[in-house]
Scaffold this motif. Structure first.
Motif, PDB file in Angstrom:
ATOM      1  N   PRO A 177      13.850 -50.361  30.882  1.00 22.98           N
ATOM      2  CA  PRO A 177      13.427 -49.746  29.614  1.00 22.98           C
ATOM      3  C   PRO A 177      12.899 -50.785  28.618  1.00 22.98           C
ATOM      4  O   PRO A 177      11.904 -50.543  27.925  1.00 22.98           O
ATOM      5  CB  PRO A 177      14.700 -49.078  29.087  1.00 22.98           C
ATOM      6  N   PHE A 178      13.527 -51.939  28.581  1.00 21.16           N
ATOM      7  CA  PHE A 178      13.107 -52.975  27.632  1.00 21.16           C
ATOM      8  C   PHE A 178      11.831 -53.670  28.088  1.00 21.16           C
ATOM      9  O   PHE A 178      11.009 -54.078  27.263  1.00 21.16           O
ATOM     10  CB  PHE A 178      14.251 -53.970  27.407  1.00 21.16           C
ATOM     11  N   ALA A 200       9.235 -51.352  26.945  1.00 18.17           N
ATOM     12  CA  ALA A 200       9.086 -51.443  25.488  1.00 18.17           C
ATOM     13  C   ALA A 200       8.293 -52.685  25.095  1.00 18.17           C
ATOM     14  O   ALA A 200       7.523 -52.653  24.128  1.00 18.17           O
ATOM     15  CB  ALA A 200      10.454 -51.447  24.805  1.00 18.17           C
ATOM     16  N   PHE A 236       5.769 -47.032  24.189  1.00 19.09           N
ATOM     17  CA  PHE A 236       7.150 -46.970  24.676  1.00 19.09           C
ATOM     18  C   PHE A 236       7.932 -47.940  23.801  1.00 19.09           C
ATOM     19  O   PHE A 236       7.915 -49.140  24.021  1.00 19.09           O
ATOM     20  CB  PHE A 236       7.231 -47.388  26.147  1.00 19.09           C
ATOM     21  N   ASP A 237       8.580 -47.401  22.773  1.00 16.89           N
ATOM     22  CA  ASP A 237       9.156 -48.300  21.764  1.00 16.89           C
ATOM     23  C   ASP A 237      10.596 -48.708  22.074  1.00 16.89           C
ATOM     24  O   ASP A 237      11.233 -48.202  23.002  1.00 16.89           O
ATOM     25  CB  ASP A 237       9.034 -47.699  20.362  1.00 16.89           C
ATOM     26  N   LEU A 238      11.078 -49.623  21.261  1.00 20.75           N
ATOM     27  CA  LEU A 238      12.418 -50.186  21.458  1.00 20.75           C
ATOM     28  C   LEU A 238      13.513 -49.140  21.255  1.00 20.75           C
ATOM     29  O   LEU A 238      14.546 -49.184  21.927  1.00 20.75           O
ATOM     30  CB  LEU A 238      12.625 -51.380  20.522  1.00 20.75           C
ATOM     31  N   ALA A 251      13.681 -47.222  24.486  1.00 19.25           N
ATOM     32  CA  ALA A 251      14.284 -48.087  25.501  1.00 19.25           C
ATOM     33  C   ALA A 251      15.794 -48.175  25.302  1.00 19.25           C
ATOM     34  O   ALA A 251      16.561 -48.057  26.262  1.00 19.25           O
ATOM     35  CB  ALA A 251      13.656 -49.482  25.445  1.00 19.25           C
ATOM     36  N   SER A 252      16.215 -48.370  24.066  1.00 17.86           N
ATOM     37  CA  SER A 252      17.644 -48.515  23.772  1.00 17.86           C
ATOM     38  C   SER A 252      18.414 -47.239  24.075  1.00 17.86           C
ATOM     39  O   SER A 252      19.501 -47.282  24.671  1.00 17.86           O
ATOM     40  CB  SER A 252      17.842 -48.912  22.302  1.00 17.86           C
ATOM     41  N   VAL A 304       8.512 -40.724  24.325  1.00 19.04           N
ATOM     42  CA  VAL A 304       7.874 -41.698  25.207  1.00 19.04           C
ATOM     43  C   VAL A 304       6.492 -41.140  25.538  1.00 19.04           C
ATOM     44  O   VAL A 304       6.286 -39.925  25.469  1.00 19.04           O
ATOM     45  CB  VAL A 304       8.683 -41.956  26.508  1.00 19.04           C
TER      46      VAL A 304
END
Length: 185
Positions: free
Chosen positions: A100-101, A104, A110-112, A115-116, A158
């Motif tokens: 995910p990171f 990101a 696809f932002d943080l 991802a988090s 996403v």
């Protein structure tokens, strides 16, 4: 030189699939990985991504689609659920999946936060399943998987072409990896 290449290929195959994987398992695993990578790339081509982003998406898809099938094979179950493997090993395997990171960092849109959320849902789901009594681990894993997929799909945005990511990650790690063969319970 051919022998060195052959042993390098066998070594890589043992890491990607599992030591002593059967021919049929290898075929299904690699076919799934390739089909997932192609599908994800075709979907990603709808967006104005750079070649770097497209490559990252293809590699992540290859890993997740292939890994979902790999982790469900008997040979991988023997590898990951052999004597001496603990919940700590399984949780570490899940925690090591930082895709995910990677998305990101390298895929626009696809932002943080997304991802988090996806990472925490997956890791929290794994911890929950691993804390469940052994005879309830399977139903708990399915429950937390359904919940994690629903929360991930409805709480963070996403890019549409990456809508496959959270469900496939959860299936790979919580259902395919964490659950031993029925006979091993």
């Amino acid at each position: 030189m051919r022998a060195a290449g052959g042993s390098a290929a066998r070594w890589l195959d043992a890491r990607l699939i599992a030591p002593e994987a059967e021919r049929g398992e290898r075929i299904v695993c690699y076919a799934s990985a390739l089909a997932g990578a192609v599908l994800a790339t075709v979907l990603a081509l709808r967006a104005p991504y750079t070649w770097l982003s497209l490559t990252v998406i293809a590699v992540v898809a290859f890993d997740l689609f292939g890994g979902t099938v790999v982790n469900a094979t008997r040979s991988a179950k023997r590898r990951f659920h052999r004597p001496g493997r603990s919940s700590r090993h399984h949780l570490g395997f899940v925690a090591a999946h930082v895709q995910p990171f990677v998305l990101a960092l390298l895929v626009p849109g696809f932002d943080l936060l997304a991802a988090s959320v996806i990472y925490v849902l997956t890791l929290g789901g794994a911890a929950t399943a691993l804390l469940a009594p052994r005879d309830l681990r399977r139903p708990v894993a399915f429950a937390v998987s359904a919940l994690a997929i629903t929360v991930a799909s409805t709480s963070v945005a996403v890019p549409g072409e990456l809508a496959w990511f959270a469900p496939v990650l959860v299936i790979k790690l919580l259902l395919a990896h964490l659950l031993p063969e029925d006979a091993e319970r």
